[in-house]
Design a protein around this motif. Sequence first.
Motif, PDB file in Angstrom:
ATOM      1  N   ARG A   1       0.835  -1.189   0.000  1.00 10.75           N
ATOM      2  CA  ARG A   1       0.000   0.000   0.000  1.00 10.75           C
ATOM      3  C   ARG A   1       0.876   1.248   0.000  1.00 10.75           C
ATOM      4  NH1 ARG A   1      -3.564  -1.796   5.184  1.00 10.75           N
ATOM      5  NH2 ARG A   1      -3.546  -4.012   4.710  1.00 10.75           N
ATOM      6  N   LYS A   2       0.229   2.379  -0.122  1.00  9.33           N
ATOM      7  CA  LYS A   2       0.961   3.650  -0.092  1.00  9.33           C
ATOM      8  C   LYS A   2       1.335   3.943   1.357  1.00  9.33           C
ATOM      9  CE  LYS A   2       0.702   8.515  -1.470  1.00  9.33           C
ATOM     10  NZ  LYS A   2      -0.164   9.609  -1.940  1.00  9.33           N
ATOM     11  N   ASP A   3       2.378   3.288   1.811  1.00  5.96           N
ATOM     12  CA  ASP A   3       2.770   3.407   3.209  1.00  5.96           C
ATOM     13  C   ASP A   3       4.274   3.184   3.300  1.00  5.96           C
ATOM     14  OD1 ASP A   3       2.598   3.679   5.938  1.00  5.96           O
ATOM     15  OD2 ASP A   3       2.064   1.591   6.287  1.00  5.96           O
ATOM     16  N   ILE A   4       4.904   3.884   4.242  1.00  8.42           N
ATOM     17  CA  ILE A   4       6.335   3.706   4.466  1.00  8.42           C
ATOM     18  C   ILE A   4       6.509   2.497   5.369  1.00  8.42           C
ATOM     19  CG2 ILE A   4       8.441   4.743   5.376  1.00  8.42           C
ATOM     20  CD1 ILE A   4       7.425   6.057   2.834  1.00  8.42           C
ATOM     21  N   TYR A   5       6.862   1.348   4.793  1.00 11.03           N
ATOM     22  CA  TYR A   5       6.993   0.108   5.554  1.00 11.03           C
ATOM     23  C   TYR A   5       8.338  -0.530   5.246  1.00 11.03           C
ATOM     24  CZ  TYR A   5       5.314  -4.001   8.085  1.00 11.03           C
ATOM     25  OH  TYR A   5       5.160  -5.011   9.003  1.00 11.03           O
ATOM     26  N   ALA A   6       8.453  -1.120   4.068  1.00 15.42           N
ATOM     27  CA  ALA A   6       9.737  -1.706   3.690  1.00 15.42           C
ATOM     28  C   ALA A   6      10.822  -0.630   3.603  1.00 15.42           C
ATOM     29  CB  ALA A   6       9.608  -2.440   2.354  1.00 15.42           C
ATOM     30  N   LEU A   7      10.427   0.566   3.174  1.00 10.48           N
ATOM     31  CA  LEU A   7      11.397   1.656   3.087  1.00 10.48           C
ATOM     32  C   LEU A   7      11.952   2.009   4.462  1.00 10.48           C
ATOM     33  CD1 LEU A   7      12.789   3.608   1.171  1.00 10.48           C
ATOM     34  CD2 LEU A   7      10.900   5.211   1.512  1.00 10.48           C
ATOM     35  N   ALA A   8      11.124   1.889   5.496  1.00  6.96           N
ATOM     36  CA  ALA A   8      11.603   2.132   6.859  1.00  6.96           C
ATOM     37  C   ALA A   8      12.658   1.102   7.245  1.00  6.96           C
ATOM     38  CB  ALA A   8      10.434   2.093   7.844  1.00  6.96           C
ATOM     39  N   CYS A   9      12.484  -0.133   6.773  1.00  9.28           N
ATOM     40  CA  CYS A   9      13.493  -1.171   7.027  1.00  9.28           C
ATOM     41  C   CYS A   9      14.825  -0.808   6.377  1.00  9.28           C
ATOM     42  CB  CYS A   9      13.016  -2.525   6.474  1.00  9.28           C
ATOM     43  SG  CYS A   9      11.471  -3.121   7.164  1.00  9.28           S
ATOM     44  N   ILE A  10      14.749  -0.282   5.164  1.00  6.93           N
ATOM     45  CA  ILE A  10      15.964   0.104   4.452  1.00  6.93           C
ATOM     46  C   ILE A  10      16.649   1.269   5.166  1.00  6.93           C
ATOM     47  CG2 ILE A  10      16.853   1.028   2.273  1.00  6.93           C
ATOM     48  CD1 ILE A  10      14.567  -0.482   0.874  1.00  6.93           C
ATOM     49  N   VAL A  11      15.849   2.212   5.652  1.00  2.31           N
ATOM     50  CA  VAL A  11      16.415   3.327   6.430  1.00  2.31           C
ATOM     51  C   VAL A  11      17.153   2.787   7.654  1.00  2.31           C
ATOM     52  CG1 VAL A  11      15.845   5.320   7.883  1.00  2.31           C
ATOM     53  CG2 VAL A  11      14.742   5.031   5.646  1.00  2.31           C
ATOM     54  N   GLY A  12      16.540   1.822   8.341  1.00  2.00           N
ATOM     55  CA  GLY A  12      17.198   1.204   9.485  1.00  2.00           C
ATOM     56  C   GLY A  12      18.500   0.529   9.102  1.00  2.00           C
ATOM     57  N   GLY A  13      18.508  -0.117   7.945  1.00  3.89           N
ATOM     58  CA  GLY A  13      19.724  -0.759   7.467  1.00  3.89           C
ATOM     59  C   GLY A  13      20.832   0.237   7.177  1.00  3.89           C
ATOM     60  N   ILE A  14      20.462   1.381   6.621  1.00  2.70           N
ATOM     61  CA  ILE A  14      21.458   2.420   6.330  1.00  2.70           C
ATOM     62  C   ILE A  14      22.049   2.982   7.620  1.00  2.70           C
ATOM     63  CG2 ILE A  14      21.765   4.733   5.365  1.00  2.70           C
ATOM     64  CD1 ILE A  14      19.680   3.949   3.236  1.00  2.70           C
ATOM     65  N   PHE A  15      21.199   3.193   8.621  1.00  5.46           N
ATOM     66  CA  PHE A  15      21.699   3.668   9.915  1.00  5.46           C
ATOM     67  C   PHE A  15      22.612   2.618  10.548  1.00  5.46           C
ATOM     68  CE2 PHE A  15      18.651   7.093   9.769  1.00  5.46           C
ATOM     69  CZ  PHE A  15      19.209   8.064  10.575  1.00  5.46           C
ATOM     70  N   TYR A  16      22.223   1.348  10.422  1.00  5.47           N
ATOM     71  CA  TYR A  16      23.066   0.264  10.955  1.00  5.47           C
ATOM     72  C   TYR A  16      24.436   0.310  10.281  1.00  5.47           C
ATOM     73  CZ  TYR A  16      23.976  -4.345  13.021  1.00  5.47           C
ATOM     74  OH  TYR A  16      24.485  -5.374  13.768  1.00  5.47           O
ATOM     75  N   TRP A  17      24.432   0.445   8.964  1.00  5.85           N
ATOM     76  CA  TRP A  17      25.687   0.499   8.211  1.00  5.85           C
ATOM     77  C   TRP A  17      26.542   1.690   8.655  1.00  5.85           C
ATOM     78  CZ3 TRP A  17      27.101   4.417   4.672  1.00  5.85           C
ATOM     79  CH2 TRP A  17      28.303   4.176   3.999  1.00  5.85           C
ATOM     80  N   GLY A  18      25.903   2.851   8.848  1.00  4.15           N
ATOM     81  CA  GLY A  18      26.649   4.029   9.279  1.00  4.15           C
ATOM     82  C   GLY A  18      27.282   3.838  10.649  1.00  4.15           C
ATOM     83  N   CYS A  19      26.513   3.282  11.587  1.00  3.25           N
ATOM     84  CA  CYS A  19      27.062   3.037  12.932  1.00  3.25           C
ATOM     85  C   CYS A  19      28.146   1.965  12.899  1.00  3.25           C
ATOM     86  CB  CYS A  19      25.935   2.617  13.876  1.00  3.25           C
ATOM     87  SG  CYS A  19      24.705   3.896  14.182  1.00  3.25           S
ATOM     88  N   TYR A  20      27.948   0.966  12.063  1.00  7.89           N
ATOM     89  CA  TYR A  20      28.924  -0.110  11.918  1.00  7.89           C
ATOM     90  C   TYR A  20      30.235   0.440  11.351  1.00  7.89           C
ATOM     91  CZ  TYR A  20      30.763  -4.708  10.505  1.00  7.89           C
ATOM     92  OH  TYR A  20      31.527  -5.830  10.341  1.00  7.89           O
ATOM     93  N   THR A  21      30.116   1.347  10.380  1.00 11.74           N
ATOM     94  CA  THR A  21      31.295   1.963   9.768  1.00 11.74           C
ATOM     95  C   THR A  21      32.059   2.800  10.790  1.00 11.74           C
ATOM     96  OG1 THR A  21      30.184   2.052   7.617  1.00 11.74           O
ATOM     97  CG2 THR A  21      32.106   3.475   7.916  1.00 11.74           C
ATOM     98  N   LEU A  22      31.320   3.439  11.689  1.00 11.85           N
ATOM     99  CA  LEU A  22      31.944   4.248  12.745  1.00 11.85           C
ATOM    100  C   LEU A  22      32.468   3.398  13.897  1.00 11.85           C
ATOM    101  CD1 LEU A  22      29.378   7.193  12.919  1.00 11.85           C
ATOM    102  CD2 LEU A  22      31.668   7.231  11.891  1.00 11.85           C
ATOM    103  N   GLN A  23      32.257   2.070  13.790  1.00 11.25           N
ATOM    104  CA  GLN A  23      32.726   1.103  14.787  1.00 11.25           C
ATOM    105  C   GLN A  23      32.150   1.372  16.180  1.00 11.25           C
ATOM    106  OE1 GLN A  23      37.047   1.221  14.402  1.00 11.25           O
ATOM    107  NE2 GLN A  23      37.002  -0.238  12.709  1.00 11.25           N
ATOM    108  N   LEU A  24      30.886   1.745  16.218  1.00 10.50           N
ATOM    109  CA  LEU A  24      30.202   1.913  17.494  1.00 10.50           C
ATOM    110  C   LEU A  24      29.938   0.534  18.102  1.00 10.50           C
ATOM    111  CD1 LEU A  24      27.581   4.688  16.620  1.00 10.50           C
ATOM    112  CD2 LEU A  24      29.835   4.958  17.661  1.00 10.50           C
TER     113      LEU A  24
END
Length: 208
Positions: free
Chosen positions: A147-170
């Motif tokens: 549907r016209k809803d931010i759902y899977a895209l929110a998962c991708i956003v979470g993945g990008i944040f995970y990648w950013g924190c992982y890159t910063l070695q948090l």
Amino acid sequence: MGNTFVSIIEIIGTLAFAISGIRLASAKQFDWFGAYVVGLVTAIGGGTLRDLLLNLPPFWMQNSIYLTVTGIALVAVIVFGKFLIRLQNTFFVFDSIGLALFVVVGIQKSLAVGYPFWVAIVMGTITGAFGGIIRDILINEEPLIFRKDIYALACIVGGIFYWGCYTLQLPDEITQSIAAASVILTRFAAVKYHWGLPVLHGNDDESN
């Protein structure tokens, strides 16, 4: 510590997703067994597909806690059902929490077995979203992800944040917490500000 933390958030995510599924099943007036099945597939569907794709044993077949947690969710909805159903935002809240936690679990498990980050983000999205697809099919609803809803895209956003924190070695716990929070905040912001992806229209109008 890392594996213990992931196990904890996986159990919490199972409870949240199971409650969201059982609540919707109750609104459709399913019996207790039917509601349990809906809650269970909501909770384990995405993780099962993820593990099969990663060539791992399905997680719920190695520990009965996930079946037990779904039973606890059923009891909670039975006992507090009228209260939960009156809260129109209950489904959204529990679904968002479950989505966020399972995205984190999917990413972490994919990285643990050596897959690159783009695969981990895909697996995180599948872990979070696929159970909801099965749930909606079982209760005869159009899957939320389509549907016209931010759902899977929110998962991708979470993945990008995970990648950013992982890159910063948090630290892992901080990385996982930030990624989960980004999924929840993205979904909440999308509802508050009416964000949505464009709808793909057919060519019927052009042919007339």
